[in-house]
Design an enzyme around this catalytic site. Sequence first.
Site, short mmCIF file in Angstrom:
data_model
loop_
_atom_site.label_atom_id
_atom_site.label_comp_id
_atom_site.label_asym_id
_atom_site.label_seq_id
_atom_site.Cartn_x
_atom_site.Cartn_y
_atom_site.Cartn_z
N GLU A 141 3.55 31.59 9.05
CA GLU A 141 4.32 31.62 8.19
C GLU A 141 3.80 32.58 6.95
O GLU A 141 2.98 32.13 6.02
CB GLU A 141 4.76 30.29 7.41
CG GLU A 141 5.51 29.40 8.15
CD GLU A 141 5.91 27.97 8.03
OE1 GLU A 141 6.74 27.76 7.32
OE2 GLU A 141 5.09 27.16 8.26
N GLU B 50 -3.51 28.85 5.74
CA GLU B 50 -2.15 28.12 5.56
C GLU B 50 -0.98 28.93 6.31
O GLU B 50 -0.19 28.44 6.78
CB GLU B 50 -1.66 27.85 4.11
CG GLU B 50 -2.60 26.93 3.48
CD GLU B 50 -2.05 25.39 3.57
OE1 GLU B 50 -1.19 25.21 4.64
OE2 GLU B 50 -2.85 24.43 3.05
N GLU C 173 3.15 15.61 10.64
CA GLU C 173 2.37 17.03 10.95
C GLU C 173 1.01 16.75 11.40
O GLU C 173 0.12 15.89 10.94
CB GLU C 173 2.47 17.65 9.61
CG GLU C 173 3.64 18.19 8.90
CD GLU C 173 3.39 18.79 7.65
OE1 GLU C 173 2.38 19.67 7.56
OE2 GLU C 173 4.29 18.67 6.90
N LYS D 21 3.49 31.63 2.88
CA LYS D 21 2.99 30.46 2.32
C LYS D 21 1.94 30.95 1.44
O LYS D 21 1.04 31.71 1.55
CB LYS D 21 2.46 29.49 3.38
CG LYS D 21 3.59 29.08 4.63
CD LYS D 21 2.91 27.70 5.17
CE LYS D 21 2.96 26.64 4.48
NZ LYS D 21 2.59 25.25 5.31
#
Length: 339
Positions: free
Chosen positions: A311, A320, A260, A314
């Site tokens: 997303e 994030e 990642e 999250k």
Amino acid sequence: MKAPRHLFLSLLFIFFSPTPTAAKEIGICYGQVANNLPSPAEVVHLLKTNGISKIRLFNTEPTILQSLSGTGIDLMIGVPNEILPSLDNPDSAAGWLQTNILSIISADQIKYIAVGNEIFLKDQYYTPYLVPALRNLYEVLQTLHLQDKIKLSSPQAASVLSTSFPPSLGAFDSYLLPEMRQLLQFLQETQAPFMANIYPFFTYANNPRYVSLEYALGGSGPPEQDSGLEYNSLFDAAVDAFVAAMEREGFAGIPVTVTETGWPTAGNDAAGLDKAMAYNGNIIRQTVNGVGTPKRPGVGLEVFLFGLFDENQKGGEEYEQHFGIFSVNGVKAYNISFV
């Protein structure tokens, strides 16, 4: 006549030392912590349209695996942390692997199985289960003659390093060393990579007075000097700190796969579309050109960008939710090429 021990160690180092490798294709993480994502079939179309041939999945969602089956897209498939205690013997590992992966998608598409994620620091309850699960899954792959095709490892957070600067002094947290050494021993035995999640964004966002933006983005700022090597990228420095930490424990030569890395487009003063485009663009160019790092020049580094989409479910800090390279309608958030 018995060979001298130092000769054996030298040969072992040569055998396990990375050699210059060809350029790598960039991979992308396909996270699913959201309620507005396109269908798996639409995602496959998006991947193929953009020439993305390698992705990381964080679980074994069957509808996603079914959609990817037969596409030729290479996969890193994640085993969720909570599954590890159930993989306590080869029979249970075989049953889980067959039911959740091999019955759905061909082994030819699977490059890695990532067993757990950031367990040593985020989910320490599962730490004792990690290496046994790896060894049980490996035994299953051996039985199926897949141990050379599918590699097993476990992504770790950069914070498992107690020292990361300068890179040459890289060292693992002493508290984690017993388990870390077991993991490194497994990786060396099976010729699998050490998997690391590396985010220069976090370092820069938390220390903007001491870390320049150019260095964090991997730009052309003044290089940092370390043991005769020059670093103009915090990403390179982080990778080489892991290499130094492994060497410190006697495990030279294990390759690193960055599972990642990325930069958010919103949610923090350090975020932004222009910064994300610059950072990810630099990572892509370094990867596809096989540049390597100062400590391992010309050794192609395998990298998975985070991530495909924002997303919206999250938790944690606002940023994030904003790492997506694509919007949910398939349009790029910023101008970037993956080749």
